[in-house]
Design a protein around this motif. Sequence first.
Motif, PDB file in Angstrom:
ATOM      1  N   LEU A 116      41.663  29.210  36.801  1.00  0.00           N
ATOM      2  CA  LEU A 116      42.354  28.318  35.862  1.00  0.00           C
ATOM      3  C   LEU A 116      41.442  27.171  35.421  1.00  0.00           C
ATOM      4  N   ALA A 117      40.613  26.690  36.325  1.00  0.00           N
ATOM      5  CA  ALA A 117      39.653  25.632  35.945  1.00  0.00           C
ATOM      6  C   ALA A 117      38.696  26.156  34.883  1.00  0.00           C
ATOM      7  N   ALA A 118      38.251  27.412  35.014  1.00  0.00           N
ATOM      8  CA  ALA A 118      37.358  28.003  34.019  1.00  0.00           C
ATOM      9  C   ALA A 118      38.041  28.157  32.665  1.00  0.00           C
ATOM     10  N   LEU A 119      39.373  28.253  32.683  1.00  0.00           N
ATOM     11  CA  LEU A 119      40.149  28.377  31.439  1.00  0.00           C
ATOM     12  C   LEU A 119      40.588  27.023  30.882  1.00  0.00           C
ATOM     13  N   GLY A 120      40.200  25.932  31.537  1.00  0.00           N
ATOM     14  CA  GLY A 120      40.603  24.609  31.085  1.00  0.00           C
ATOM     15  C   GLY A 120      41.940  24.155  31.627  1.00  0.00           C
ATOM     16  N   ASN A 121      42.378  24.738  32.746  1.00  0.00           N
ATOM     17  CA  ASN A 121      43.629  24.366  33.429  1.00  0.00           C
ATOM     18  C   ASN A 121      44.851  24.400  32.509  1.00  0.00           C
ATOM     19  N   PRO A 122      45.153  25.574  31.948  1.00  0.00           N
ATOM     20  CA  PRO A 122      46.321  25.679  31.066  1.00  0.00           C
ATOM     21  C   PRO A 122      47.640  25.367  31.765  1.00  0.00           C
ATOM     22  N   GLN A 123      47.698  25.524  33.089  1.00  0.00           N
ATOM     23  CA  GLN A 123      48.943  25.238  33.821  1.00  0.00           C
ATOM     24  C   GLN A 123      49.340  23.774  33.720  1.00  0.00           C
ATOM     25  N   ASP A 124      48.398  22.908  33.335  1.00  0.00           N
ATOM     26  CA  ASP A 124      48.702  21.482  33.172  1.00  0.00           C
ATOM     27  C   ASP A 124      49.183  21.148  31.757  1.00  0.00           C
ATOM     28  N   ARG A 125      49.268  22.149  30.893  1.00  0.00           N
ATOM     29  CA  ARG A 125      49.682  21.923  29.501  1.00  0.00           C
ATOM     30  C   ARG A 125      50.958  22.689  29.163  1.00  0.00           C
TER      31      ARG A 125
ATOM     32  N   LEU B 144      46.851  38.269  36.041  1.00  0.00           N
ATOM     33  CA  LEU B 144      48.039  38.321  35.194  1.00  0.00           C
ATOM     34  C   LEU B 144      48.819  37.011  35.235  1.00  0.00           C
ATOM     35  N   THR B 145      48.758  36.298  36.355  1.00  0.00           N
ATOM     36  CA  THR B 145      49.392  34.986  36.427  1.00  0.00           C
ATOM     37  C   THR B 145      48.640  33.979  35.565  1.00  0.00           C
ATOM     38  N   ALA B 146      47.308  34.039  35.588  1.00  0.00           N
ATOM     39  CA  ALA B 146      46.519  33.172  34.706  1.00  0.00           C
ATOM     40  C   ALA B 146      46.833  33.457  33.245  1.00  0.00           C
ATOM     41  N   VAL B 147      47.078  34.725  32.928  1.00  0.00           N
ATOM     42  CA  VAL B 147      47.490  35.095  31.565  1.00  0.00           C
ATOM     43  C   VAL B 147      48.793  34.384  31.198  1.00  0.00           C
ATOM     44  N   THR B 148      49.729  34.316  32.154  1.00  0.00           N
ATOM     45  CA  THR B 148      50.992  33.588  31.925  1.00  0.00           C
ATOM     46  C   THR B 148      50.717  32.153  31.492  1.00  0.00           C
ATOM     47  N   PHE B 149      49.915  31.450  32.261  1.00  0.00           N
ATOM     48  CA  PHE B 149      49.658  30.041  31.965  1.00  0.00           C
ATOM     49  C   PHE B 149      48.925  29.878  30.637  1.00  0.00           C
TER      50      PHE B 149
ATOM     51  N   ALA C  40      50.717  27.981  27.540  1.00  0.00           N
ATOM     52  CA  ALA C  40      50.087  26.741  27.078  1.00  0.00           C
ATOM     53  C   ALA C  40      49.752  26.812  25.594  1.00  0.00           C
ATOM     54  N   GLU C  41      49.444  27.995  25.102  1.00  0.00           N
ATOM     55  CA  GLU C  41      48.993  28.144  23.712  1.00  0.00           C
ATOM     56  C   GLU C  41      50.133  28.359  22.730  1.00  0.00           C
ATOM     57  N   HIS C  42      51.323  28.645  23.223  1.00  0.00           N
ATOM     58  CA  HIS C  42      52.487  28.844  22.349  1.00  0.00           C
ATOM     59  C   HIS C  42      53.524  27.780  22.683  1.00  0.00           C
ATOM     60  N   PRO C  43      53.822  26.875  21.775  1.00  0.00           N
ATOM     61  CA  PRO C  43      54.759  25.781  22.068  1.00  0.00           C
ATOM     62  C   PRO C  43      56.158  26.304  22.420  1.00  0.00           C
ATOM     63  N   ALA C  44      56.807  25.621  23.334  1.00  0.00           N
ATOM     64  CA  ALA C  44      58.195  25.922  23.695  1.00  0.00           C
ATOM     65  C   ALA C  44      58.798  24.685  24.339  1.00  0.00           C
ATOM     66  N   ASP C  45      60.127  24.707  24.496  1.00  0.00           N
ATOM     67  CA  ASP C  45      60.821  23.565  25.091  1.00  0.00           C
ATOM     68  C   ASP C  45      60.811  23.609  26.612  1.00  0.00           C
ATOM     69  N   VAL C  46      60.727  24.808  27.177  1.00  0.00           N
ATOM     70  CA  VAL C  46      60.830  24.955  28.625  1.00  0.00           C
ATOM     71  C   VAL C  46      60.189  26.276  29.024  1.00  0.00           C
ATOM     72  N   ALA C  47      59.647  26.338  30.228  1.00  0.00           N
ATOM     73  CA  ALA C  47      59.110  27.590  30.783  1.00  0.00           C
ATOM     74  C   ALA C  47      59.803  27.876  32.105  1.00  0.00           C
TER      75      ALA C  47
ATOM     76  N   VAL D  39      50.743  26.648  41.342  1.00  0.00           N
ATOM     77  CA  VAL D  39      49.705  25.678  40.968  1.00  0.00           C
ATOM     78  C   VAL D  39      50.281  24.649  39.993  1.00  0.00           C
ATOM     79  N   ILE D  40      51.593  24.629  39.886  1.00  0.00           N
ATOM     80  CA  ILE D  40      52.270  23.694  38.983  1.00  0.00           C
ATOM     81  C   ILE D  40      52.487  22.389  39.747  1.00  0.00           C
ATOM     82  N   ALA D  41      51.844  21.324  39.303  1.00  0.00           N
ATOM     83  CA  ALA D  41      51.835  20.075  40.073  1.00  0.00           C
ATOM     84  C   ALA D  41      53.193  19.389  40.095  1.00  0.00           C
ATOM     85  N   ARG D  42      53.912  19.393  38.958  1.00  0.00           N
ATOM     86  CA  ARG D  42      55.168  18.644  38.862  1.00  0.00           C
ATOM     87  C   ARG D  42      56.217  19.485  38.139  1.00  0.00           C
ATOM     88  N   PRO D  43      56.827  20.460  38.812  1.00  0.00           N
ATOM     89  CA  PRO D  43      57.880  21.242  38.158  1.00  0.00           C
ATOM     90  C   PRO D  43      59.078  20.363  37.816  1.00  0.00           C
TER      91      PRO D  43
END
Length: 447
Positions: free
Chosen positions: A35-44, A129-134, A138-145, A160-164
């Motif tokens: 995820l770090a190599a992908l720019g940490n999409p889980q934080d977006r 496949l989990t990294a694909v999820t993030f 992150a790249e498609h806007p939505a109100d909730v995941a 790896v979600i810091a603040r669910p």
Amino acid sequence: MAAVEASEAGYEIEKLLALHPKGFDLSLDRITRLLAALGNPQDRLPPVIHVAGTNGKGSATAFSRAILEAAGLSVHVHTSPHLVNWHERYRLGVKGGKGRLVSDPVLADAVRRVAEANGGEKITVFEILTAVTFLLFAEHPADVAIIEVGLGGRFDATNVIARPAVSVVMPISLDHQAYLGDRVELIAAEKAGIMKRGCPVVIGQQEEEAARDVLVSTAERLGCPMFVYGQDFMAHEEFGRLVYQDEGGLADLPLPKLPGRHQYANAAAAIRAVRAAGFDVSEAAIERGLAGVEWPGRLQRLTSGKLTHYGPNGAEIWVDGGHNPGAGQVIAEAMATFEERESRPLFLIIGMINTKEPIGYFRAFLDLAEQVFTVPIRGSDAGLDPVALASDAASVGFEASAVSSVAEALTVIANLVDEDPAPPRILIGGSLYLVGDVLADNGTPPK
């Protein structure tokens, strides 16, 4: 699951399966590096509802999605495993409407980019496949995941979600003991690993007090606002309606579209989770959500399709991927409820993989089912031998026979009940792999 239809994304994933192990290697080090190599999409991501549990997590996910979409919100959903096609794992939110499974070109592109970012390092396919999820979310806007845990919680690649916005833990029972431990309190401790300090927690109905105690004590230790089924919220049936109650009062709702009394508590957990996550959904949206919810492969009735033609005329054919003793118990209770409404002989068509405990599953149906037919699972190389599985069913007290396929089992049942005035009820289950094969062969894959 079942053989994946030809697709660009399927081809990319099959290439990865040839390079990396299929199974689980529970650790967060590899997914964190990737995820770090992908720019940490889980934080977006938009606000995240993170769902764990042995049983019911899929239903809670489905209810949460249905309620939020009924309120007009766009909802990303990650579930695993898939039944027929890899795309089922990724549902992208649509503003003001129902989310759609990711398109093949978009998924294939995301898989390629994640694989490239991994750079050939050791990793499991589930982590990719989990990294694909993030990345997708992150790249498609939505109100909730809504993100469903794959296995366990503490070291699951989704954790790896810091603040669910809220962590949800559904019913816990024995399953995946080789990974998670052989006592429910050990499994509960692993599931509780998705709780984050100070973030809201919803604890679904727990049959095991030991599991409930572990979850409650963990939430207390982390200072989490906590909502516990049976204490802070609850639901029950009254005069054909669902009465839901939490600290905000009572709500008179329709019974959930998903069959079975166990879905009342699952629906209640979803309602409380959506509210705990900060979404002020109206009672009308909750009503529409409960009435329209869909969750393929879980007490799903097959009313048409290629396989149904093999069964007896007028038969009720159900599929359910529940595969452990706890799931067997709630499915059997649902079958008993159907029996109360309309008496029909019940036949089981069961296939399982070798990590499951069939005796406990079969025991749940002992006073309900007439006969068991065991079948091989085409979609898994870990399928139990049908002869051995039939022996397990017989050891519980069933008349049991091994056959070559679901189609053959349905044909045998049709011949058995040819003179019976009451068309039978047939449950096909024991494995999500088997259900995936059945939905594919029937021509009714999830959409």
